[in-house]
Structure formats: structure tokens, C-alpha cells
Write a protein that holds these residues in place. Structure first.
Motif, short mmCIF file in Angstrom:
data_model
loop_
_atom_site.label_atom_id
_atom_site.label_comp_id
_atom_site.label_asym_id
_atom_site.label_seq_id
_atom_site.Cartn_x
_atom_site.Cartn_y
_atom_site.Cartn_z
N SER A 1 -5.96 1.38 -1.52
CA SER A 1 -4.78 2.23 -1.67
C SER A 1 -4.44 2.34 -3.15
CB SER A 1 -3.58 1.63 -0.91
OG SER A 1 -2.45 2.44 -1.01
N PRO B 1 -8.60 0.05 3.72
CA PRO B 1 -9.11 1.00 2.73
C PRO B 1 -8.30 0.84 1.43
CG PRO B 1 -8.57 2.09 4.81
CD PRO B 1 -7.96 0.72 4.86
N ASN C 1 -10.95 9.73 0.73
CA ASN C 1 -10.38 9.03 1.88
C ASN C 1 -11.35 8.95 3.05
OD1 ASN C 1 -7.96 8.47 0.63
ND2 ASN C 1 -6.94 10.29 1.41
N ARG C 2 -12.11 10.04 3.27
CA ARG C 2 -13.03 10.04 4.42
C ARG C 2 -14.10 8.97 4.26
NH1 ARG C 2 -17.67 12.28 2.85
NH2 ARG C 2 -17.68 13.66 1.03
N THR D 1 0.85 -1.19 0.00
CA THR D 1 0.00 0.00 0.00
C THR D 1 0.88 1.24 0.00
OG1 THR D 1 -0.09 0.22 2.41
CG2 THR D 1 -1.76 -1.20 1.36
N LYS E 1 -13.69 6.12 2.48
CA LYS E 1 -13.01 4.84 2.67
C LYS E 1 -12.83 4.53 4.15
CE LYS E 1 -9.61 5.85 -0.27
NZ LYS E 1 -8.40 5.69 -1.12
N GLU E 2 -12.41 5.52 4.92
CA GLU E 2 -12.20 5.30 6.35
C GLU E 2 -13.52 4.99 7.05
OE1 GLU E 2 -9.45 4.96 7.87
OE2 GLU E 2 -8.10 5.57 6.25
N GLN F 1 -12.86 7.34 -8.17
CA GLN F 1 -11.99 7.19 -7.00
C GLN F 1 -12.72 7.72 -5.76
OE1 GLN F 1 -8.90 5.72 -7.03
NE2 GLN F 1 -9.08 5.31 -9.23
#
Length: 439
Positions: free
Chosen positions: A341, A339, A357-358, A49, A360-361, A354
Motif C-alpha cells: 500500500s 498487497p 494493482n492487478r 494502509t 499485486k492482487e 510501482q
């Protein structure tokens, strides 16, 4: 010379580091902690990752800061895929994922030159990374246990040609190369003779074992050969399996092996067929669940664990909900959740959709809640049962070990290291089962 090694990443990296350590001792070097002063630092890197890449760079910088005059040598997957980036960190030697003994030869040559006191500026780094795809034969290394442990790892396979759309590992490890079954059986017997009570077969993609060997033997052939070489009382445990490995024939033959632990890690990555197709996985949820059902038919209450990637490009909330429902249907005993990468050079990195990130978390957190519920239910179901536990270490007044199904068990006792004993399970704690030795 004093040499320190730091390992990042998977069990294969840990195994290869243990082999390096054994060879360095044989050559007369002293191994010291990575936090100590050393003449040379080796960093065995990971690149699975973006976080792995970052940790690899941080560790290399730490080594250089700790002892500016020491040699810093870097090997492993990140060095294989990004040798220029490693070279720019001010290291002395950059190698990839092949030729481990040649890597040590180069390290010793650089140490000898440094000891001779050559004048002038620090020479340019020696970079020996080659085309990993050109390697066709398995590099044999000594089977190794971790010091003070009862369990030993045995690497039987390297490389992967699945080329999942999100994964860089084929580019870091190359084509499938297998350790012949006779050699694996011999090494397993040697490890058992050295006192190890459990052998873990490991590799980059052990389900592909044998594809490069004459006659194209299958993984079950390897398991039978290794089990036949083990004395009574020594366990065999498998690493991660591709779900399609699990067939009726595989289960029938595997269930006849008393030494084989009933613990199976079936790599999943998603519980949604549309996401699995975008990932380039070679099965769907129906085939995956068939494997789960076969294992539960042929083995008594096996531990079934898995990996999950959340937030893959294009994953909608509805698709994620499909995955959560599939997790509950499979009722895993434990899970690893990651999550997604984004890895440069992979097809998935160029896909639309895509995920932030928020998101995915947040999805990783929700999946972890489901995983925790399943694990707690699975652990609680063992209350009142008696399990054979191989004890490994004492911590906080309790001895810790693992049952064949990979449940972690804690029990009071004295001097239980390396002993397999029946344990009556009295309940479940935060990190595993609680029990008392019953014999």
C-alpha cells in the motif's frame, strides 16, 4: 451519557479501546453498540494502509449520519497523521495516539456544553493532536480482556523507530516507550487474579521494549518477570517479534518458562534479500531463517507465523519467486498477506517501479495458495496428538479454543468456557483442528 466506540486496526488499538471503555464505565457512562443511537461516538482509527484510511473515513461518516446531533470524537493513528482530513469530516473532537484520559476529559467537557444547550452554530472542532515524537514516557493504561473472553491483552510498549521505507507507523506512534517490567508483572498478576487464563503481550514493536529504560533491559527480561508473577495454569503469549530478537540466549531463557506459549509471530515482509534491502528491513533471509531454526531447536513443534507484503516497488517476478521458495522453506503454520500500500510521505512511495494493482492482487493470490498449502500440512501433522486447549466460546455445536501453539481447535462438549483441557486431535477442518476432549 450513552457512548458508542468503534475500533479499527491492530491489537494495540483494541487494547486502548478496552481501556477507554473501562474508564468511561467508571465515570458513569453507558456503553452502547456503535449501530445504536448515542450521545457520542468514538472512532479509534488505523492508518497502516490506504484501505485503513478509507475505512476510518467511512466509519466517521457513518457515525455522523446515524445521529446528526451527537458528538463525534476521533482518535488513533489516522487522526494523528491526518488531523486536517479528519476535521473536514464534520467531527467535534480530534485527538491522536497519546493522552487517552485527556481525550475523555475533552469529550466530557464537550458533552457537558452540549447538554447545557448553548445556542448558536456548531463550534469548530477541538483538535488536540500534538507532536507525537516529543513524547518520551509510556502512558500506562489498565490491562484489559475482551468481555466474555478468556484472553487478556497487556500493552507493554508503544512507538517504533525502525522507519521501514513503506511504513507510516513511526509517524503515528512516535518513539519507543516501555512499561517497566515491575509494572507489567503487577498488571499481569491482576489480570490473572481477575480470571483470565491467557495474557497476550502487545505493543507497536515489542522487540524494542526496554530501549528507553535505565540499563536497557531486553524483552526476555520482561518475559521472565511477567512469568514469575503468573500463577500456575495461566499462559503468556507474545505479539509480533522482529526476527533478530530470536538468538540462542533468548531461546535458552525463553524455553525455560513453562507459561510461555510456543507460538512466535516473526515479521518477515519479503523472502527476497533485494526487496528486504529496499524495504529498509534490518535482516536478510539468512538471518531470518536462523531465527526459525533456533525456535524449532529450542521449542517442540512451535507455531511460527508471519506477515508478507507483495508487490513492493521494483519487485520483479523473479524476486517474487524467490519469496515463494523461501516461504516453503520456512514452512509457516499461518500467514497474513498484504498487497503493498503506497503511503504518502514514505520513501517507498517515491521509489520507481510501482507495481500495478492487478499484479499485486495476483501475487497476493498466489502467495495465499502457498500459505494455505503450508497451513493445511501443518494442521494435518497434529492428527493423533493430544494438545492442551483453552476453550473460549461455543459456535455451531462445537467449542472453540486455542492450543499453546495457536492452533485453533474445535471439539464437542458442555460448558467448556475458560477451561484448559487435553484434547485428542482427530483431524483437520477448514478453519482449524478437530478433536475430542480426552480428560
Amino acid at each position: 451519557m450513552r457512548i458508542a466506540i468503534h475500533t479499527l486496526g491492530c491489537k494495540v488499538n483494541q487494547y486502548e479501546t478496552a481501556a477507554l471503555e473501562k474508564e468511561l464505565r467508571r465515570r458513569g457512562h453507558q456503553l452502547v453498540p456503535f449501530e445504536a443511537e448515542a450521545d457520542a461516538y468514538i472512532v479509534n482509527t488505523c492508518t497502516v494502509t490506504a484501505v485503513s484510511d478509507k475505512k476510518s473515513r467511512q466509519t466517521i461518516r457513518q457515525a455522523r449520519r446515524r445521529s446528526p446531533g451527537a458528538l463525534v470524537a476521533v482518535c488513533g493513528c489516522y487522526a494523528q497523521t491526518a488531523p486536517r482530513a479528519v476535521e473536514e469530516l464534520g467531527v467535534d473532537l480530534v485527538a491522536g495516539t497519546a493522552g487517552r484520559m485527556a481525550f475523555l476529559d475533552d469529550l466530557e467537557a464537550l458533552l457537558a456544553a452540549r447538554t447545557a444547550g448553548a445556542e448558536g452554530p456548531r463550534p469548530a472542532p477541538l483538535v488536540t493532536v500534538d507532536d507525537i515524537m516529543a513524547h518520551r514516557t509510556f502512558e500506562p493504561l489498565s490491562g484489559q480482556g475482551l468481555e466474555g473472553r478468556t484472553r487478556a491483552m497487556l500493552k507493554v510498549e508503544d512507538g517504533c523507530v525502525n522507519f521501514c521505507t513503506y511504513c507510516v507507523i513511526p509517524y503515528a506512534r512516535g518513539r519507543v516507550r516501555s512499561l517497566p517490567a515491575a509494572d507489567a508483572a503487577r498488571q499481569a498478576a491482576e489480570l490473572a487474579g481477575a480470571g483470565y487464563r491467557e495474557i497476550v503481550l502487545t505493543g507497536i514493536e515489542i522487540s524494542s521494549w526496554g530501549e528507553d529504560l535505565e540499563g536497557r533491559p531486553q524483552l526476555i527480561d520482561l518475559l521472565e518477570a511477567v512469568c514469575a508473577a503468573l500463577p500456575a495454569g495461566v499462559r503468556l503469549r507474545l505479539g509480533s517479534l522482529e526476527p533478530r530478537t530470536v538468538t540462542e540466549a533468548f531461546c535458552r531463557r525463553a524455553a525455560a518458562l513453562p507459561a510461555l506459549c510456543p507460538h512466535f509471530h516473526l515479521s518477515m515482509q519479503s523472502g527476497c534479500d533485494a526487496v528486504l534491502a529496499r524495504m529498509g528491513r534490518k535482516y536478510d533471509t539468512a538471518r531470518y531463517y536462523e531465527s526459525v531454526s533456533l525456535l524449532r531447536t529450542w521449542f517442540h513443534r512451535p507455531g511460527i507465523t508471519t506477515d508478507l507484503i507483495v508487490g513492493f516497488p521494483g519487485e520483479t517476478e523473479e524476486e517474487f519467486q524467490e519469496t515463494l521458495a523461501f516461504l516453503r522453506r520456512c514452512a509457516f503454520s499461518s500467514m497474513h498477506i498484504f498487497p503493498y500500500s503506497r503511503r504518502t510521505g514514505t520513501r517507498a512511495a517515491r521509489m520507481p517501479g510501482q507495481i500495478p494493482n492487478r499484479v499485486k492482487e495476483e501475487r497476493a493470490h498466489r502467495a495465499a495458495q502457498v500459505a494455505g498449502e503450508m497451513e493445511r500440512a501443518w494442521l494435518a501433522s497434529w492428527a493423533g496428538e493430544v494438545l492442551p486447549v483453552l476453550f473460549e466460546e461455543e459456535k455451531d455445536g462445537l467449542w472453540r479454543g486455542h492450543a499453546p501453539n495457536y492452533a485453533q481447535v474445535f471439539a464437542p462438549g458442555e460448558d467448556l468456557h475458560g477451561r484448559e483441557l487435553p484434547v485428542e486431535i482427530v483431524g483437520a477442518g477448514e478453519h482449524g483442528l478437530l478433536g475430542r476432549v480426552s480428560g
